[in-house]
Design a protein around this motif. Structure first.
Motif, PDB file in Angstrom:
ATOM      1  N   VAL A 438       0.849  -1.193   0.000  1.00  0.00           N
ATOM      2  CA  VAL A 438       0.000   0.000   0.000  1.00  0.00           C
ATOM      3  C   VAL A 438       0.887   1.246   0.000  1.00  0.00           C
ATOM      4  CG1 VAL A 438      -1.785   1.286   1.244  1.00  0.00           C
ATOM      5  CG2 VAL A 438      -1.835  -1.228   1.200  1.00  0.00           C
ATOM      6  N   THR A 439       0.490   2.209  -0.808  1.00  0.00           N
ATOM      7  CA  THR A 439       1.135   3.524  -0.826  1.00  0.00           C
ATOM      8  C   THR A 439       0.064   4.572  -0.531  1.00  0.00           C
ATOM      9  OG1 THR A 439       2.779   2.810  -2.450  1.00  0.00           O
ATOM     10  CG2 THR A 439       2.465   5.183  -2.153  1.00  0.00           C
ATOM     11  N   VAL A 440       0.364   5.434   0.417  1.00  0.00           N
ATOM     12  CA  VAL A 440      -0.550   6.523   0.767  1.00  0.00           C
ATOM     13  C   VAL A 440      -0.033   7.795   0.120  1.00  0.00           C
ATOM     14  CG1 VAL A 440      -1.557   7.875   2.640  1.00  0.00           C
ATOM     15  CG2 VAL A 440      -1.211   5.418   2.927  1.00  0.00           C
ATOM     16  N   PHE A 441      -0.862   8.396  -0.721  1.00  0.00           N
ATOM     17  CA  PHE A 441      -0.512   9.632  -1.414  1.00  0.00           C
ATOM     18  C   PHE A 441      -1.220  10.797  -0.731  1.00  0.00           C
ATOM     19  CE2 PHE A 441       0.103   6.362  -4.629  1.00  0.00           C
ATOM     20  CZ  PHE A 441       1.348   6.720  -5.152  1.00  0.00           C
ATOM     21  N   GLY A 442      -0.486  11.896  -0.594  1.00  0.00           N
ATOM     22  CA  GLY A 442      -1.051  13.109  -0.023  1.00  0.00           C
ATOM     23  C   GLY A 442      -0.887  14.262  -0.991  1.00  0.00           C
ATOM     24  N   CYS A 443      -1.962  15.017  -1.234  1.00  0.00           N
ATOM     25  CA  CYS A 443      -1.943  16.189  -2.108  1.00  0.00           C
ATOM     26  C   CYS A 443      -2.251  17.418  -1.256  1.00  0.00           C
ATOM     27  CB  CYS A 443      -2.963  16.065  -3.231  1.00  0.00           C
ATOM     28  SG  CYS A 443      -2.434  14.974  -4.568  1.00  0.00           S
ATOM     29  N   LEU A 444      -1.322  18.347  -1.242  1.00  0.00           N
ATOM     30  CA  LEU A 444      -1.513  19.602  -0.518  1.00  0.00           C
ATOM     31  C   LEU A 444      -1.783  20.695  -1.545  1.00  0.00           C
ATOM     32  CD1 LEU A 444      -1.430  21.020   2.272  1.00  0.00           C
ATOM     33  CD2 LEU A 444       0.962  21.541   1.800  1.00  0.00           C
ATOM     34  N   ASN A 445      -2.978  21.263  -1.501  1.00  0.00           N
ATOM     35  CA  ASN A 445      -3.393  22.288  -2.455  1.00  0.00           C
ATOM     36  C   ASN A 445      -3.872  23.519  -1.720  1.00  0.00           C
ATOM     37  OD1 ASN A 445      -4.130  19.462  -3.791  1.00  0.00           O
ATOM     38  ND2 ASN A 445      -3.601  20.896  -5.429  1.00  0.00           N
ATOM     39  N   HIS A 446      -3.714  24.651  -2.384  1.00  0.00           N
ATOM     40  CA  HIS A 446      -4.103  25.925  -1.805  1.00  0.00           C
ATOM     41  C   HIS A 446      -5.487  26.311  -2.295  1.00  0.00           C
ATOM     42  CE1 HIS A 446      -3.456  30.487  -1.269  1.00  0.00           C
ATOM     43  NE2 HIS A 446      -3.606  29.947  -0.075  1.00  0.00           N
ATOM     44  N   GLU A 447      -6.378  26.585  -1.365  1.00  0.00           N
ATOM     45  CA  GLU A 447      -7.696  27.175  -1.576  1.00  0.00           C
ATOM     46  C   GLU A 447      -8.734  26.228  -2.166  1.00  0.00           C
ATOM     47  OE1 GLU A 447      -6.727  30.602  -3.928  1.00  0.00           O
ATOM     48  OE2 GLU A 447      -6.413  31.844  -2.149  1.00  0.00           O
ATOM     49  N   VAL A 448      -8.370  24.994  -2.506  1.00  0.00           N
ATOM     50  CA  VAL A 448      -9.367  24.033  -2.953  1.00  0.00           C
ATOM     51  C   VAL A 448      -8.773  22.643  -2.801  1.00  0.00           C
ATOM     52  CG1 VAL A 448      -8.606  24.242  -5.355  1.00  0.00           C
ATOM     53  CG2 VAL A 448     -10.868  23.315  -4.849  1.00  0.00           C
ATOM     54  N   LEU A 493      -5.308  19.192   2.547  1.00  0.00           N
ATOM     55  CA  LEU A 493      -4.514  17.975   2.399  1.00  0.00           C
ATOM     56  C   LEU A 493      -5.458  16.802   2.175  1.00  0.00           C
ATOM     57  CD1 LEU A 493      -1.785  16.453   2.544  1.00  0.00           C
ATOM     58  CD2 LEU A 493      -2.184  16.226   5.007  1.00  0.00           C
ATOM     59  N   SER A 494      -5.298  16.158   1.021  1.00  0.00           N
ATOM     60  CA  SER A 494      -6.127  14.995   0.671  1.00  0.00           C
ATOM     61  C   SER A 494      -5.250  13.751   0.705  1.00  0.00           C
ATOM     62  CB  SER A 494      -6.733  15.176  -0.725  1.00  0.00           C
ATOM     63  OG  SER A 494      -7.503  16.356  -0.789  1.00  0.00           O
ATOM     64  N   LEU A 495      -5.623  12.785   1.539  1.00  0.00           N
ATOM     65  CA  LEU A 495      -4.887  11.526   1.672  1.00  0.00           C
ATOM     66  C   LEU A 495      -5.722  10.395   1.084  1.00  0.00           C
ATOM     67  CD1 LEU A 495      -3.602  11.843   5.360  1.00  0.00           C
ATOM     68  CD2 LEU A 495      -2.365  12.409   3.271  1.00  0.00           C
ATOM     69  N   ARG A 496      -5.098   9.559   0.256  1.00  0.00           N
ATOM     70  CA  ARG A 496      -5.781   8.385  -0.272  1.00  0.00           C
ATOM     71  C   ARG A 496      -4.762   7.253  -0.410  1.00  0.00           C
ATOM     72  NH1 ARG A 496      -5.535  11.996  -4.592  1.00  0.00           N
ATOM     73  NH2 ARG A 496      -4.432  11.279  -6.445  1.00  0.00           N
ATOM     74  N   SER A 497      -5.237   6.041  -0.233  1.00  0.00           N
ATOM     75  CA  SER A 497      -4.372   4.864  -0.272  1.00  0.00           C
ATOM     76  C   SER A 497      -4.618   4.093  -1.560  1.00  0.00           C
ATOM     77  CB  SER A 497      -4.640   3.968   0.940  1.00  0.00           C
ATOM     78  OG  SER A 497      -5.987   3.533   0.956  1.00  0.00           O
ATOM     79  N   LEU A 498      -3.536   3.672  -2.227  1.00  0.00           N
ATOM     80  CA  LEU A 498      -3.580   2.892  -3.458  1.00  0.00           C
ATOM     81  C   LEU A 498      -2.612   1.723  -3.320  1.00  0.00           C
ATOM     82  CD1 LEU A 498      -3.547   5.751  -6.132  1.00  0.00           C
ATOM     83  CD2 LEU A 498      -5.524   4.480  -5.296  1.00  0.00           C
ATOM     84  N   CYS A 499      -2.933   0.648  -3.970  1.00  0.00           N
ATOM     85  CA  CYS A 499      -2.082  -0.543  -3.936  1.00  0.00           C
ATOM     86  C   CYS A 499      -1.338  -0.664  -5.262  1.00  0.00           C
ATOM     87  CB  CYS A 499      -2.931  -1.799  -3.704  1.00  0.00           C
ATOM     88  SG  CYS A 499      -3.600  -1.908  -2.021  1.00  0.00           S
ATOM     89  N   ALA A 500      -0.056  -0.991  -5.165  1.00  0.00           N
ATOM     90  CA  ALA A 500       0.783  -1.130  -6.348  1.00  0.00           C
ATOM     91  C   ALA A 500       0.597  -2.509  -6.951  1.00  0.00           C
ATOM     92  CB  ALA A 500       2.248  -0.893  -5.983  1.00  0.00           C
ATOM     93  N   THR A 501       0.345  -2.542  -8.268  1.00  0.00           N
ATOM     94  CA  THR A 501       0.215  -3.791  -9.013  1.00  0.00           C
ATOM     95  C   THR A 501       1.136  -3.739 -10.227  1.00  0.00           C
ATOM     96  OG1 THR A 501      -1.614  -2.944 -10.351  1.00  0.00           O
ATOM     97  CG2 THR A 501      -2.178  -3.987  -8.261  1.00  0.00           C
ATOM     98  N   ASP A 502       1.078  -4.774 -11.029  1.00  0.00           N
ATOM     99  CA  ASP A 502       1.899  -4.810 -12.236  1.00  0.00           C
ATOM    100  C   ASP A 502       1.435  -3.791 -13.263  1.00  0.00           C
ATOM    101  OD1 ASP A 502       3.276  -6.869 -11.090  1.00  0.00           O
ATOM    102  OD2 ASP A 502       2.085  -8.456 -12.058  1.00  0.00           O
ATOM    103  N   HIS A 503       0.197  -3.340 -13.154  1.00  0.00           N
ATOM    104  CA  HIS A 503      -0.345  -2.378 -14.117  1.00  0.00           C
ATOM    105  C   HIS A 503      -0.395  -0.969 -13.542  1.00  0.00           C
ATOM    106  CE1 HIS A 503      -1.518  -5.865 -16.468  1.00  0.00           C
ATOM    107  NE2 HIS A 503      -2.099  -6.370 -15.386  1.00  0.00           N
ATOM    108  N   GLY A 504       0.326  -0.729 -12.455  1.00  0.00           N
ATOM    109  CA  GLY A 504       0.303   0.582 -11.820  1.00  0.00           C
ATOM    110  C   GLY A 504      -0.403   0.530 -10.493  1.00  0.00           C
ATOM    111  N   PHE A 505      -1.022   1.654 -10.128  1.00  0.00           N
ATOM    112  CA  PHE A 505      -1.724   1.748  -8.847  1.00  0.00           C
ATOM    113  C   PHE A 505      -3.213   1.540  -9.062  1.00  0.00           C
ATOM    114  CE2 PHE A 505       2.174   4.094  -7.982  1.00  0.00           C
ATOM    115  CZ  PHE A 505       2.529   3.593  -6.748  1.00  0.00           C
TER     116      PHE A 505
END
Length: 812
Positions: A438-448, A493-505
């Protein structure tokens, strides 16, 4: 003995016509370029001519620029641009001064000015390395060149600037690091004064979501400008031109931009080629005005009539558009400065139509947009200036489910929080993954917040939005992000978890990742580390922090060791500066041998405090302080000047002339203490008492020369082997001290200064006074049965009066 050291603007105010302004500033409004898209005309103002423009003036007090060494050496200027501004013109005035007059002879030095909206610029003119995990926001730089011997003026235009705070930073190029004596000569000063002229449009028509505004554009008008307010939880903005009729179909351009009137490169659509003519903006900025510009094609004759409508999609109800009017409870999110004529007020009824345009409600089908998720707030805990921690309710451990993101908001206060560093830290609890990749990705954005409908997306950028990406997994379980001088407002800050496979996440199944989240504001990055000092700076009422590096370290967080001093070099420089004071041991021995005990005490005082002052004054880690730095510096400076004072007074041999010569020693101590308190680095405050002591010595020597009718000191050996060498050594030390020292050679040259000044004292200190031969008894006087006995040697001033009594009374 050492010497290392010595080195706002006015309030924002609109200038009235009665103020005296420079000629270029007075002519500037006449030379202002037209608005970017022709002459804006607000809807509803037909028949009244063009829109009304208002011009405002702002200025700042001139400030002296310094060579760039770190961000602490720049001059920062703060401006505020109002809403609906179509053009902002900065008049940049730079002039030279030397000794209170125009510096016509001063060399031309390039001046760099940086511009940034929302926060100060993060600049790097020395091209040093930034600390790891540091985001570098962009800014615009401008270099001023001289057009006159002592003055230059530059003009910088910004069309449709973003409203709010703007910051200007200015500095001179880096110098050679010469250490100059304050007051020795008049230095060239470069003064910088920015002035701002803004032209803003008033009475801009306001569009209401769900209502159609009918407009007729006369032949002499080229464009119509509108604005619509986008509240929170809006996922989509749809702007459409309907019922367009003109001489050539629909000869219109539709342009949309957030926060400021559109530019030539804003989102645009040619209505002749696209039917229906509509622009859809996904993930718009929340709680901001969006400007809509309807512009006629050049050369189109006749009148063009059209309708404009705006529809907002509420992401909490993606199947429905926002209601045609906002309820009274929603008016809390709407600014009161609509800017349209008539003083529109929100309520539970549709807004009234203006006399020159028609508004009526229309229902347009809204496409299904992505769903937004609940946003968890953070608790703000202020510890100190730029020291703020953001706590999460039921945190700091955050559970990230596999089917939806977890969204958090961090609110930075306007102006107050933009002068520090926003720090974000993610730490993954590997034990919560249950063996999944599992990889947890976080996106930090301003104002939205960025809530993409594609769960496999790992980017934080869209066509109109750019954010910062963080990721943690079982291999790299820790991720950090630092943003120096962040823009204020809401950061999501938006956090979401994705699993790595042979075809990407791909989206995970039944795995809830646990992440430790830490967000906080700090004055500097890692407190500037071991080789830096975090300084809190102030310009007018604006505070900001910056690192000042030492020991050759550079960079925004003092982490660039390209030119750093090694530990061996730091130890060598410290030993040179401290052990060179041992040269005072011979003068102390000579003074004790010659019975100059007061002078010997002063030399010991100077040697002691000079040694420990330089041990505490080192820029690296080889530092040892036995007292506070300011106390050590004061004692070092006082001991240095007192050594000169007592040596010169001893050379004057004032005992035969002034019976109480110790008064001069006390007077010198008081005068020197006063001079040091006034200005520790001032030339004349320090040189004045020394010249006064030399004057006393010259008067005493002149009086002896006249009295004896022979040059004093009388022997040529004294002049040849002591006075002349001592004077030459002292002169060489002063020349090195005043003209040769730089930041690079300070350790060597100042150590040589210690050796020379102590050696000159050994030569200049006079020998012990010896009693001369007897000149025979003086005639004795008798009176009243008593006989007065007078010491002959004392009368001639050949011995120390402390050894022999002044007189003796003998019985006749």
């Amino acid at each position: 003995m050492g010497r290392r050291g010595g080195g706002g603007g006015g309030q924002q105010r609109p200038l009235t016509p009665t103020l005296r302004l420079p000629l270029p500033l007075l002519l500037l409004p006449l030379l202002l370029p037209p608005p970017p898209a022709g002459e804006y005309r607000g809807a509803g103002s037909e028949g009244r001519g063009n829109g009304l423009f208002v011009t405002d003036y702002f200025t700042r007090t001139p400030r002296k620029l310094s060579p760039f060494r770190s961000f602490a050496s720049i001059e920062l200027f703060h401006f505020h641009i109002p809403e609906d501004t179509v053009i902002a013109v900065w008049n940049l005035i730079t002039f030279k001064e030397q000794g209170g007059t125009f510096g016509d002879q001063c060399p031309d030095r390039s001046i760099t000015v940086y511009f940034r909206s929302g926060a100060p610029s993060v600049i790097n003119p020395l091209h040093t390395h930034f600390p790891r995990d540091t985001a570098i926001p962009g800014s615009f730089a401008l270099t001023l060149t001289w057009t006159l011997p002592n003055r230059t003026t530059g003009v910088f235009n910004v069309t449709s600037p973003l409203p709010g705070d703007w910051f200007l930073a200015a500095h001179l190029p880096k110098d050679e690091g010469k250490i100059s004596v304050k007051g020795l000569y008049e230095e060239c000063q470069y003064l910088f004064q920015p002035q701002l002229i803004v032209q803003r449009l008033v009475n801009i028509a306001v569009l209401y979501p769900g209502y159609v505004t009918e407009q007729s554009m006369a032949p002499h008008n080229r464009s119509c400008l509108y604005k619509v307010f986008v509240p929170s939880y809006t996922s989509r903005v749809l702007v459409e031109v309907l019922q367009c009729h003109g001489a050539e179909g629909c000869p219109l351009w539709l342009r949309v931009r957030a926060k400021a009137p559109p530019l030539h490169n804003s989102t645009a659509l040619d209505c002749r080629e696209h039917i229906p003519c509509q622009i859809a903006l996904d993930l718009p900025f929340w709680n901001h005005w969006y400007y809509v510009l309807v512009e006629k094609h050049p050369g189109v004759p006749g009148t063009v009539s059209f309708q404009v409508t705006v529809q907002l999609t509420d992401c909490s109800r993606p199947s429905l558009a926002r209601p045609p009017f906002l309820p009274s409870s929603a008016s809390m999110n709407m600014p009161h400065s609509f800017g349209s004529a008539g003083g529109l007020v929100l309520g539970d009824s549709p807004p009234p139509a203006s006399p020159n345009s028609t508004k009526h409600q229309v229902h347009i089908a809204s496409p299904t947009s992505e769903q937004c998720w609940p946003i968890r707030p953070t608790l703000r805990n202020e510890l100190d200036t730029f020291s703020v921690h953001f706590y999460i309710f039921f945190g700091p451990n955050v559970s990230v489910p596999p089917d939806r993101p977890a969204v958090f908001v961090i609110n930075l206060l306007p102006v107050l929080d933009s002068g520090g560093v926003l720090n974000l830290e993610l730490r993954l609890n590997v034990s919560s993954l249950c063996g999944e990749n599992v990889t947890v990705f976080g996106c930090l954005n301003h104002e939205v917040p960025l809530t993409s409908g594609d769960n496999a997306s790992v980017t934080c950028e869209t066509e109109h939005l750019a954010g910062f990406l963080l990721s943690v997994n079982a291999t790299a379980s820790l991720s950090r992000l630092r943003i120096p001088y962040p823009q204020t407002g809401s950061w999501y800050l938006s956090l979401r978890s994705l699993c790595a496979t042979d075809h990407g996440f791909e989206p995970c199944t039944n795995v809830t990742a646990e992440v430790y989240l830490r967000a906080y504001l700090s004055p500097c990055i890692n407190d500037c580390g071991m080789y830096g000092q975090c300084k809190l700076l102030r310009t007018n009422n604006y505070l900001y922090a910056a690192c000042e590096c030492k020991a050759g370290w550079n960079g925004w967080g003092c982490t660039d060791n390209t030119e750093a001093f090694s530990y061996g070099f730091q130890l060598l420089s410290t030993l040179l500066l401290c052990l060179s004071n041992v040269m005072f041991v011979p003068p102390v021995a000579i003074a004790v041998r010659s019975h100059y005990l007061l002078e010997a005490a002063v030399y010991i005082f100077t040697m002691f405090f000079s040694t420990f002052y330089h041990a505490c004054d080192q820029p690296g880690i080889v530092v040892f302080c036995i007292m506070e730095y300011d106390v050590l510096q004061f004692c070092d400076f006082l001991g240095s000047l007192m050594s000169v004072w007592v040596t010169v007074i001893a050379m004057a041999r004032l005992q035969p002339v002034v019976k109480q010569a110790s008064v001069l020693y006390l007077l010198g101590a008081m005068l020197l203490s006063m001079a040091l308190q006034m200005d520790r680095h001032g030339l004349w405050n320090l040189l004045g008492p020394s010249l006064f002591a030399l004057g006393i010595m010259a008067i005493a020597w002149t009086a002896r020369t006249i009295q004896r009718r022979h040059c004093y000191p009388p022997t040529w050996k004294r002049w040849a082997f002591y006075l002349c060498p001592g004077a030459l050594i002292a002169a060489a030390a002063v020349l090195l001290y005043a003209f040769v020292e730089t930041e690079e050679n300070y350790f060597y040259i100042h150590s040589i200064w210690h050796l020379l000044i102590a050696g000159s004292v050994g030569f200049l200190l006079p020998p012990r006074a010896k009693p001369s031969r007897h000149l025979g008894p003086l005639p004795r006087r008798k009176g009243c049965g008593y006989q007065l006995c007078v010491n002959e040697q004392e009368e001639l001033g050949l011995v120390d009066p402390a050894v022999t009594s002044i007189n003796s009374i003998c019985t006749s």
